[in-house]
Design a protein around this motif. Sequence first.
Motif, PDB file in Angstrom:
ATOM      1  N   VAL A  10     -24.524  22.155 -16.399  1.00  0.00           N
ATOM      2  CA  VAL A  10     -23.878  23.460 -16.363  1.00  0.00           C
ATOM      3  C   VAL A  10     -24.884  24.383 -15.686  1.00  0.00           C
ATOM      4  CG1 VAL A  10     -22.981  25.406 -17.681  1.00  0.00           C
ATOM      5  CG2 VAL A  10     -22.540  23.070 -18.459  1.00  0.00           C
ATOM      6  N   ILE A  11     -24.454  25.004 -14.611  1.00  0.00           N
ATOM      7  CA  ILE A  11     -25.300  25.924 -13.859  1.00  0.00           C
ATOM      8  C   ILE A  11     -24.798  27.325 -14.175  1.00  0.00           C
ATOM      9  CG2 ILE A  11     -26.064  26.647 -11.576  1.00  0.00           C
ATOM     10  CD1 ILE A  11     -25.552  23.724 -10.652  1.00  0.00           C
ATOM     11  N   THR A  12     -25.691  28.134 -14.721  1.00  0.00           N
ATOM     12  CA  THR A  12     -25.308  29.454 -15.186  1.00  0.00           C
ATOM     13  C   THR A  12     -26.355  30.488 -14.776  1.00  0.00           C
ATOM     14  OG1 THR A  12     -24.571  30.668 -17.148  1.00  0.00           O
ATOM     15  CG2 THR A  12     -26.411  29.162 -17.450  1.00  0.00           C
ATOM     16  N   GLU A  13     -25.953  31.746 -14.773  1.00  0.00           N
ATOM     17  CA  GLU A  13     -26.906  32.801 -14.439  1.00  0.00           C
ATOM     18  C   GLU A  13     -27.971  32.893 -15.522  1.00  0.00           C
ATOM     19  OE1 GLU A  13     -25.676  36.472 -12.337  1.00  0.00           O
ATOM     20  OE2 GLU A  13     -23.648  35.817 -12.879  1.00  0.00           O
ATOM     21  N   ALA A  14     -29.211  33.043 -15.084  1.00  0.00           N
ATOM     22  CA  ALA A  14     -30.324  33.180 -16.013  1.00  0.00           C
ATOM     23  C   ALA A  14     -30.301  34.564 -16.640  1.00  0.00           C
ATOM     24  CB  ALA A  14     -31.642  32.960 -15.280  1.00  0.00           C
ATOM     25  N   CYS A  15     -30.908  34.653 -17.805  1.00  0.00           N
ATOM     26  CA  CYS A  15     -31.112  35.945 -18.451  1.00  0.00           C
ATOM     27  C   CYS A  15     -32.596  36.069 -18.796  1.00  0.00           C
ATOM     28  CB  CYS A  15     -30.214  36.105 -19.673  1.00  0.00           C
ATOM     29  SG  CYS A  15     -30.441  34.845 -20.917  1.00  0.00           S
ATOM     30  N   GLU A  16     -32.960  37.199 -19.335  1.00  0.00           N
ATOM     31  CA  GLU A  16     -34.378  37.461 -19.572  1.00  0.00           C
ATOM     32  C   GLU A  16     -35.038  36.390 -20.431  1.00  0.00           C
ATOM     33  OE1 GLU A  16     -37.384  41.053 -20.979  1.00  0.00           O
ATOM     34  OE2 GLU A  16     -35.223  41.434 -20.903  1.00  0.00           O
ATOM     35  N   LYS A  17     -34.342  35.856 -21.397  1.00  0.00           N
ATOM     36  CA  LYS A  17     -34.944  34.839 -22.273  1.00  0.00           C
ATOM     37  C   LYS A  17     -35.255  33.536 -21.532  1.00  0.00           C
ATOM     38  CE  LYS A  17     -30.703  32.859 -24.205  1.00  0.00           C
ATOM     39  NZ  LYS A  17     -30.794  31.596 -23.535  1.00  0.00           N
ATOM     40  N   ASP A  18     -34.707  33.353 -20.344  1.00  0.00           N
ATOM     41  CA  ASP A  18     -34.956  32.136 -19.552  1.00  0.00           C
ATOM     42  C   ASP A  18     -36.188  32.247 -18.658  1.00  0.00           C
ATOM     43  OD1 ASP A  18     -32.572  30.762 -20.414  1.00  0.00           O
ATOM     44  OD2 ASP A  18     -31.423  32.078 -19.074  1.00  0.00           O
ATOM     45  N   ILE A  19     -36.742  33.428 -18.512  1.00  0.00           N
ATOM     46  CA  ILE A  19     -37.800  33.642 -17.525  1.00  0.00           C
ATOM     47  C   ILE A  19     -39.045  32.809 -17.817  1.00  0.00           C
ATOM     48  CG2 ILE A  19     -39.375  35.343 -16.518  1.00  0.00           C
ATOM     49  CD1 ILE A  19     -37.052  37.353 -16.663  1.00  0.00           C
ATOM     50  N   ASP A  20     -39.474  32.719 -19.044  1.00  0.00           N
ATOM     51  CA  ASP A  20     -40.662  31.909 -19.356  1.00  0.00           C
ATOM     52  C   ASP A  20     -40.447  30.454 -18.945  1.00  0.00           C
ATOM     53  OD1 ASP A  20     -42.167  34.049 -20.321  1.00  0.00           O
ATOM     54  OD2 ASP A  20     -41.526  33.737 -22.407  1.00  0.00           O
ATOM     55  N   THR A  21     -39.247  29.942 -19.172  1.00  0.00           N
ATOM     56  CA  THR A  21     -38.922  28.562 -18.779  1.00  0.00           C
ATOM     57  C   THR A  21     -38.959  28.421 -17.264  1.00  0.00           C
ATOM     58  OG1 THR A  21     -37.549  28.319 -20.753  1.00  0.00           O
ATOM     59  CG2 THR A  21     -37.182  26.739 -18.960  1.00  0.00           C
ATOM     60  N   ILE A  22     -38.435  29.403 -16.553  1.00  0.00           N
ATOM     61  CA  ILE A  22     -38.450  29.375 -15.087  1.00  0.00           C
ATOM     62  C   ILE A  22     -39.879  29.358 -14.566  1.00  0.00           C
ATOM     63  CG2 ILE A  22     -37.913  30.747 -13.021  1.00  0.00           C
ATOM     64  CD1 ILE A  22     -35.303  31.597 -14.553  1.00  0.00           C
ATOM     65  N   ILE A  23     -40.727  30.195 -15.121  1.00  0.00           N
ATOM     66  CA  ILE A  23     -42.122  30.243 -14.687  1.00  0.00           C
ATOM     67  C   ILE A  23     -42.823  28.919 -14.996  1.00  0.00           C
ATOM     68  CG2 ILE A  23     -44.354  31.377 -15.063  1.00  0.00           C
ATOM     69  CD1 ILE A  23     -42.753  34.033 -15.337  1.00  0.00           C
ATOM     70  N   MET A  24     -42.494  28.289 -16.123  1.00  0.00           N
ATOM     71  CA  MET A  24     -43.067  26.967 -16.426  1.00  0.00           C
ATOM     72  C   MET A  24     -42.616  25.929 -15.402  1.00  0.00           C
ATOM     73  SD  MET A  24     -43.316  26.455 -20.557  1.00  0.00           S
ATOM     74  CE  MET A  24     -41.572  26.608 -20.850  1.00  0.00           C
ATOM     75  N   LEU A  25     -41.339  25.979 -14.994  1.00  0.00           N
ATOM     76  CA  LEU A  25     -40.836  25.062 -13.965  1.00  0.00           C
ATOM     77  C   LEU A  25     -41.569  25.279 -12.650  1.00  0.00           C
ATOM     78  CD1 LEU A  25     -37.000  25.218 -14.615  1.00  0.00           C
ATOM     79  CD2 LEU A  25     -38.355  23.124 -14.534  1.00  0.00           C
ATOM     80  N   GLU A  26     -41.746  26.534 -12.266  1.00  0.00           N
ATOM     81  CA  GLU A  26     -42.440  26.858 -11.020  1.00  0.00           C
ATOM     82  C   GLU A  26     -43.895  26.397 -11.052  1.00  0.00           C
ATOM     83  OE1 GLU A  26     -40.143  30.951  -9.714  1.00  0.00           O
ATOM     84  OE2 GLU A  26     -41.779  31.096 -11.153  1.00  0.00           O
ATOM     85  N   SER A  27     -44.519  26.493 -12.210  1.00  0.00           N
ATOM     86  CA  SER A  27     -45.944  26.210 -12.362  1.00  0.00           C
ATOM     87  C   SER A  27     -46.254  24.741 -12.596  1.00  0.00           C
ATOM     88  CB  SER A  27     -46.504  27.023 -13.538  1.00  0.00           C
ATOM     89  OG  SER A  27     -46.276  28.388 -13.355  1.00  0.00           O
ATOM     90  N   HIS A  28     -45.247  23.940 -12.855  1.00  0.00           N
ATOM     91  CA  HIS A  28     -45.472  22.521 -13.155  1.00  0.00           C
ATOM     92  C   HIS A  28     -46.171  21.849 -11.968  1.00  0.00           C
ATOM     93  CE1 HIS A  28     -44.640  18.285 -13.919  1.00  0.00           C
ATOM     94  NE2 HIS A  28     -44.512  18.643 -15.190  1.00  0.00           N
ATOM     95  N   PRO A  29     -47.150  20.968 -12.231  1.00  0.00           N
ATOM     96  CA  PRO A  29     -47.897  20.322 -11.140  1.00  0.00           C
ATOM     97  C   PRO A  29     -47.034  19.626 -10.084  1.00  0.00           C
ATOM     98  CG  PRO A  29     -48.944  19.871 -13.241  1.00  0.00           C
ATOM     99  CD  PRO A  29     -47.651  20.589 -13.546  1.00  0.00           C
ATOM    100  N   GLU A  30     -45.860  19.115 -10.455  1.00  0.00           N
ATOM    101  CA  GLU A  30     -44.995  18.444  -9.478  1.00  0.00           C
ATOM    102  C   GLU A  30     -44.176  19.429  -8.654  1.00  0.00           C
ATOM    103  OE1 GLU A  30     -42.677  15.549 -11.586  1.00  0.00           O
ATOM    104  OE2 GLU A  30     -44.364  14.176 -11.776  1.00  0.00           O
ATOM    105  N   ASN A  31     -44.186  20.705  -9.033  1.00  0.00           N
ATOM    106  CA  ASN A  31     -43.385  21.711  -8.328  1.00  0.00           C
ATOM    107  C   ASN A  31     -44.220  22.780  -7.630  1.00  0.00           C
ATOM    108  OD1 ASN A  31     -40.986  20.538  -9.289  1.00  0.00           O
ATOM    109  ND2 ASN A  31     -41.005  21.787 -11.132  1.00  0.00           N
ATOM    110  N   ARG A  32     -45.360  23.128  -8.187  1.00  0.00           N
ATOM    111  CA  ARG A  32     -46.069  24.340  -7.769  1.00  0.00           C
ATOM    112  C   ARG A  32     -46.525  24.359  -6.314  1.00  0.00           C
ATOM    113  NH1 ARG A  32     -50.749  23.136 -11.842  1.00  0.00           N
ATOM    114  NH2 ARG A  32     -51.884  21.570 -10.659  1.00  0.00           N
ATOM    115  N   ASP A  33     -46.763  23.204  -5.706  1.00  0.00           N
ATOM    116  CA  ASP A  33     -47.166  23.199  -4.299  1.00  0.00           C
ATOM    117  C   ASP A  33     -45.993  23.459  -3.352  1.00  0.00           C
ATOM    118  OD1 ASP A  33     -49.839  22.769  -4.830  1.00  0.00           O
ATOM    119  OD2 ASP A  33     -49.776  20.623  -4.425  1.00  0.00           O
TER     120      ASP A  33
END
Length: 169
Positions: A10-33
């Motif tokens: 299910v693809i849905t619009e993010a809300c403020e409570k999702d931001i920490d999870t998004i930043i973790m996804l961006e920062s993950h070693p397999e994604n951050r580069d």
Amino acid sequence: MKDIETKRLVITEACEKDIDTIIMLESHPENRDYLWIGTYEEHIAEIADPNHLLLIFRRKEDDAVVGYALIRLDFKSFIFELRRIAISEKAVGFGREAMEALLKFAFEETETNRFWLDVYPDNLIGIKLYESLGMHRDGVLRQNYKAERGYLDQIIYSMLRREYEAFFR
């Protein structure tokens, strides 16, 4: 925007409570580069901006977040820019499933004429996916971005409405 459903997501619009999870996804070693890591404040602004969609991909079976995407919309020229996409669970098809859903949404639910993205040349998995979806390699912006690892080229891929219709219908 209404939720987008696929077989497993299910693809849905993010809300403020999702931001920490998004930043973790961006920062993950397999994604951050491969993508820009946004700040909390930048993501809040994206959520509030009608020209952006910040989306979360949730697995249907347990509601776990398995990815996200950031889209910029150009309503004048009908352009759908996929600015970022990241998947937490690799090699199980969530990236393909999400990309197919985003293409379908862009071309079947909006007036999009051109869907585009950029990718670094060392993101071989992303390049393989985009090409397998019929996206056109438009060219290379040479040394267009300065990152911690040096100056990086960006390869531009796009799909036009008529190409989508020929490829997916």
